[in-house]
Design a protein around this motif. Structure first.
Motif, PDB file in Angstrom:
ATOM      1  N   PHE A 141       0.789  -1.231   0.000  1.00  0.00           N
ATOM      2  CA  PHE A 141       0.000   0.000   0.000  1.00  0.00           C
ATOM      3  C   PHE A 141       0.825   1.287   0.000  1.00  0.00           C
ATOM      4  CE2 PHE A 141      -2.564  -3.286   2.151  1.00  0.00           C
ATOM      5  CZ  PHE A 141      -3.614  -3.359   1.244  1.00  0.00           C
ATOM      6  N   ILE A 142       2.100   1.210   0.394  1.00  0.00           N
ATOM      7  CA  ILE A 142       2.939   2.414   0.414  1.00  0.00           C
ATOM      8  C   ILE A 142       3.895   2.422  -0.774  1.00  0.00           C
ATOM      9  CG2 ILE A 142       4.637   3.744   1.743  1.00  0.00           C
ATOM     10  CD1 ILE A 142       3.404   2.501   4.282  1.00  0.00           C
ATOM     11  N   LEU A 143       4.669   1.355  -0.894  1.00  0.00           N
ATOM     12  CA  LEU A 143       5.558   1.228  -2.051  1.00  0.00           C
ATOM     13  C   LEU A 143       4.752   0.980  -3.320  1.00  0.00           C
ATOM     14  CD1 LEU A 143       8.553   1.080  -2.959  1.00  0.00           C
ATOM     15  CD2 LEU A 143       8.436  -1.392  -2.569  1.00  0.00           C
ATOM     16  N   LYS A 144       3.661   0.221  -3.179  1.00  0.00           N
ATOM     17  CA  LYS A 144       2.779  -0.148  -4.293  1.00  0.00           C
ATOM     18  C   LYS A 144       3.540  -0.911  -5.375  1.00  0.00           C
ATOM     19  CE  LYS A 144      -0.328   3.736  -3.400  1.00  0.00           C
ATOM     20  NZ  LYS A 144      -0.955   4.981  -3.905  1.00  0.00           N
ATOM     21  N   ARG A 145       4.316  -1.895  -4.926  1.00  0.00           N
ATOM     22  CA  ARG A 145       5.014  -2.766  -5.869  1.00  0.00           C
ATOM     23  C   ARG A 145       3.989  -3.519  -6.702  1.00  0.00           C
ATOM     24  NH1 ARG A 145       6.665  -8.168  -5.497  1.00  0.00           N
ATOM     25  NH2 ARG A 145       6.048  -8.241  -3.295  1.00  0.00           N
ATOM     26  N   PRO A 146       4.130  -3.528  -8.016  1.00  0.00           N
ATOM     27  CA  PRO A 146       3.150  -4.209  -8.867  1.00  0.00           C
ATOM     28  C   PRO A 146       2.952  -5.671  -8.453  1.00  0.00           C
ATOM     29  CG  PRO A 146       4.614  -2.861 -10.209  1.00  0.00           C
ATOM     30  CD  PRO A 146       5.159  -2.830  -8.807  1.00  0.00           C
ATOM     31  N   ASN A 147       1.703  -6.058  -8.302  1.00  0.00           N
ATOM     32  CA  ASN A 147       1.303  -7.435  -7.982  1.00  0.00           C
ATOM     33  C   ASN A 147       1.832  -7.918  -6.628  1.00  0.00           C
ATOM     34  OD1 ASN A 147       0.025  -7.748 -10.592  1.00  0.00           O
ATOM     35  ND2 ASN A 147       2.083  -8.002 -11.452  1.00  0.00           N
ATOM     36  N   ALA A 148       2.186  -6.999  -5.754  1.00  0.00           N
ATOM     37  CA  ALA A 148       2.749  -7.391  -4.460  1.00  0.00           C
ATOM     38  C   ALA A 148       1.758  -8.224  -3.644  1.00  0.00           C
ATOM     39  CB  ALA A 148       3.159  -6.153  -3.668  1.00  0.00           C
ATOM     40  N   ALA A 149       0.491  -7.899  -3.707  1.00  0.00           N
ATOM     41  CA  ALA A 149      -0.505  -8.595  -2.879  1.00  0.00           C
ATOM     42  C   ALA A 149      -0.539 -10.093  -3.166  1.00  0.00           C
ATOM     43  CB  ALA A 149      -1.883  -7.981  -3.097  1.00  0.00           C
ATOM     44  N   LYS A 201      12.985   5.066  -7.025  1.00  0.00           N
ATOM     45  CA  LYS A 201      14.281   4.463  -7.326  1.00  0.00           C
ATOM     46  C   LYS A 201      14.342   3.033  -6.815  1.00  0.00           C
ATOM     47  CE  LYS A 201      18.356   5.175  -9.119  1.00  0.00           C
ATOM     48  NZ  LYS A 201      18.497   5.512 -10.565  1.00  0.00           N
ATOM     49  N   PHE A 202      13.756   2.816  -5.651  1.00  0.00           N
ATOM     50  CA  PHE A 202      13.722   1.483  -5.056  1.00  0.00           C
ATOM     51  C   PHE A 202      12.969   0.514  -5.967  1.00  0.00           C
ATOM     52  CE2 PHE A 202      12.295  -1.323  -1.404  1.00  0.00           C
ATOM     53  CZ  PHE A 202      13.562  -1.789  -1.090  1.00  0.00           C
ATOM     54  N   LEU A 203      11.851   0.958  -6.505  1.00  0.00           N
ATOM     55  CA  LEU A 203      11.082   0.121  -7.426  1.00  0.00           C
ATOM     56  C   LEU A 203      11.867  -0.193  -8.693  1.00  0.00           C
ATOM     57  CD1 LEU A 203       7.523   1.699  -7.064  1.00  0.00           C
ATOM     58  CD2 LEU A 203       8.169  -0.651  -6.481  1.00  0.00           C
ATOM     59  N   GLU A 204      12.676   0.754  -9.134  1.00  0.00           N
ATOM     60  CA  GLU A 204      13.522   0.506 -10.313  1.00  0.00           C
ATOM     61  C   GLU A 204      14.512  -0.621 -10.032  1.00  0.00           C
ATOM     62  OE1 GLU A 204      15.545   3.917 -11.840  1.00  0.00           O
ATOM     63  OE2 GLU A 204      13.750   5.182 -11.795  1.00  0.00           O
ATOM     64  N   PHE A 205      15.135  -0.596  -8.862  1.00  0.00           N
ATOM     65  CA  PHE A 205      16.084  -1.645  -8.511  1.00  0.00           C
ATOM     66  C   PHE A 205      15.389  -2.998  -8.392  1.00  0.00           C
ATOM     67  CE2 PHE A 205      18.979   1.807  -7.185  1.00  0.00           C
ATOM     68  CZ  PHE A 205      20.166   1.327  -7.723  1.00  0.00           C
ATOM     69  N   ILE A 206      14.209  -3.006  -7.784  1.00  0.00           N
ATOM     70  CA  ILE A 206      13.464  -4.263  -7.658  1.00  0.00           C
ATOM     71  C   ILE A 206      13.100  -4.813  -9.024  1.00  0.00           C
ATOM     72  CG2 ILE A 206      11.276  -5.272  -6.870  1.00  0.00           C
ATOM     73  CD1 ILE A 206      11.423  -3.390  -4.451  1.00  0.00           C
ATOM     74  N   ASP A 207      12.716  -3.928  -9.943  1.00  0.00           N
ATOM     75  CA  ASP A 207      12.277  -4.358 -11.271  1.00  0.00           C
ATOM     76  C   ASP A 207      13.398  -5.037 -12.055  1.00  0.00           C
ATOM     77  OD1 ASP A 207      10.148  -4.357 -13.343  1.00  0.00           O
ATOM     78  OD2 ASP A 207      11.599  -3.110 -14.436  1.00  0.00           O
ATOM     79  N   ARG A 208      14.644  -4.730 -11.720  1.00  0.00           N
ATOM     80  CA  ARG A 208      15.765  -5.363 -12.418  1.00  0.00           C
ATOM     81  C   ARG A 208      15.813  -6.867 -12.163  1.00  0.00           C
ATOM     82  NH1 ARG A 208      20.600  -0.920 -11.186  1.00  0.00           N
ATOM     83  NH2 ARG A 208      19.458   0.897 -11.969  1.00  0.00           N
TER      84      ARG A 208
END
Length: 405
Positions: A141-149, A201-208
């Motif tokens: 809910f805060i970072l809102k990483r895609p499909n995290a749920a 930026k954090f989401l960019e690193f995770i997406d890698r």
């Protein structure tokens, strides 16, 4: 012959000085060249400056913690070749300077995670807490990483949603900042306080890592070992991988060093004695199925460095750091096993019997509240841990000696 008593020191900018360590009975210093950017070569002259400053105070530079493994190596980016060559040269330079143990980790993006850096214990001291539902609230809910749920049970997501809905906007931002920046910036994290949009930026690193699962990350670690271990052998250096913290997947990222089967894979991946581990009781204890005594017994030949602290596990997978002796683990049994291994090494004539140990993290107490120490690294709280561990070692050594006489 007790384990070598060491202390993590963050260099000249650390408010805790080398003179302080000498007064506390510290024998070895655990540190790094924090001013050298990740991925760059550690020059001999810079290594010697730190080494000489430590030795002038009557101690030795026991362990490098850490020589960071760049994200480009972990994901095998186009820049991997240069990063590996630089890492190899740094290992050579450390060996040339007589520093023989390197602690490192292979955790994607995030070194360690806690949701509360000021968790108040019943004693009044402050510890650090990983609240699983709160972390899920951050992720979904805060970072809102895609499909995290989809990575969590519906019940856990519902619980996390209730937690998030009770947060103010400032509380949500503080949680994100603590997880992404505060706990990472002082230990070679990929994002520091200078980034204007840490979450983006954090989401960019995770997406890698979107195409990198456990098998792929293991393959990348094996490639790293195959490139670096032969250099370490030539340089007289041992590598000691630190377990994941916490030792289970978070943020959709693979975690590959967190249980006994991971260590069994690690030793099969590269059979060199220079390919070893940092036995971290605190990190490993956060996975309830881990039997830490069994892990010591099965990995004992490759334990090059030891971190000791305790955690209190909770039913929902949460945990908090409970000090050094008390918690979910029996520290007496752990210390007994480690000293037994040291005795075995001495009897075998092995030169690596010192097995450096440091009090890992610490509870903030007393005058610690008047200083801006790095999260988890207060002076008095760690000194208390060092004294407790030293007393435990002394008592067990007396028992072992009495048995032999």
């Amino acid at each position: 012959m007790a384990l070598e008593k060491t202390w993590r020191w963050f260099g000249e900018k650390d408010p805790i000085k080398l003179d302080d360590l000498r007064q506390m009975g510290v024998e070895g210093v655990v540190t790094a060249l924090h001013h050298i950017p990740n991925g760059e070569v550690w020059p001999v002259d810079e290594i010697m400056k730190v080494k000489n400053s430590i030795e002038q105070k009557g101690m030795r530079w026991s362990v490098v913690e850490s020589l960071p493994v760049s994200e480009g190596i972990k994901i095998c980016s186009d820049d991997r070749g240069r990063l590996i060559r630089n890492y190899q040269q740094s290992v050579r330079n450390l060996g040339q300077c007589g520093i023989d143990t390197i602690c490192y980790n292979f955790m994607p993006v995030l070194d360690w995670a806690r949701t509360n850096l000021h968790f108040r214990l019943n004693s009044g001291g402050e510890s650090m807490y990983f609240d699983f539902p709160t972390f899920v609230a951050f992720d979904v809910f805060i970072l809102k990483r895609p499909n995290a749920a989809s990575d969590y049970s519906a019940e856990l997501v519902d619980n996390a949603k209730r937690i998030y809905e009770r947060m103010s906007e400032s509380e949500a931002e503080e949680l994100a900042y603590n997880i992404i920046v505060v706990t990472q910036g002082f230990i070679d994290g990929v994002i520091d306080g200078s980034v204007s949009d840490p979450k983006g930026k954090f989401l960019e690193f995770i997406d890698r890592y979107r195409n990198i699962g456990k098998a792929e990350l293991r393959a990348n670690l094996k490639a790293f070992l195959d490139d670096v271990i032969p250099v370490a052998e030539e340089a007289g250096v041992k590598l000691a991988i630190h377990p994941d913290d916490p030792p289970f997947p978070i943020l959709g990222l693979p975690r590959i060093i967190g249980q006994l089967s991971d260590y069994e894979w690690l030793f099969q991946a590269n059979g060199s004695s220079s390919n070893g581990i940092t036995f971290c009781a605190g990190s490993l204890s956060a996975r309830k199925e881990n039997d830490l005594i069994e892990i010591i017994e099965k990995t004992r030949d490759r334990i090059h460095f030891v971190h000791l602290r305790n955690t209190q596990l909770l039913e929902d997978g949460s945990f908090y750091e409970s000090g050094h002796l008390s918690g979910s683990q029996n520290m007496m049994k752990i210390m007994f096993a480690l000293l037994g291994e040291q005795k075995r090494r001495i009897e075998m004539g092995r030169s690596d019997y010192k097995m450096p140990v440091r009090p890992d993290h610490g509870i903030k107490i007393l005058d610690d509240y008047n200083h801006a120490y790095n999260p988890g690294y207060p002076l008095i709280g760690r000194l208390k841990g060092l004294a407790e561990l030293n007393g435990l070692m002394s008592g067990i050594e007396f028992m072992l000696l009495k048995e032999r006489t």
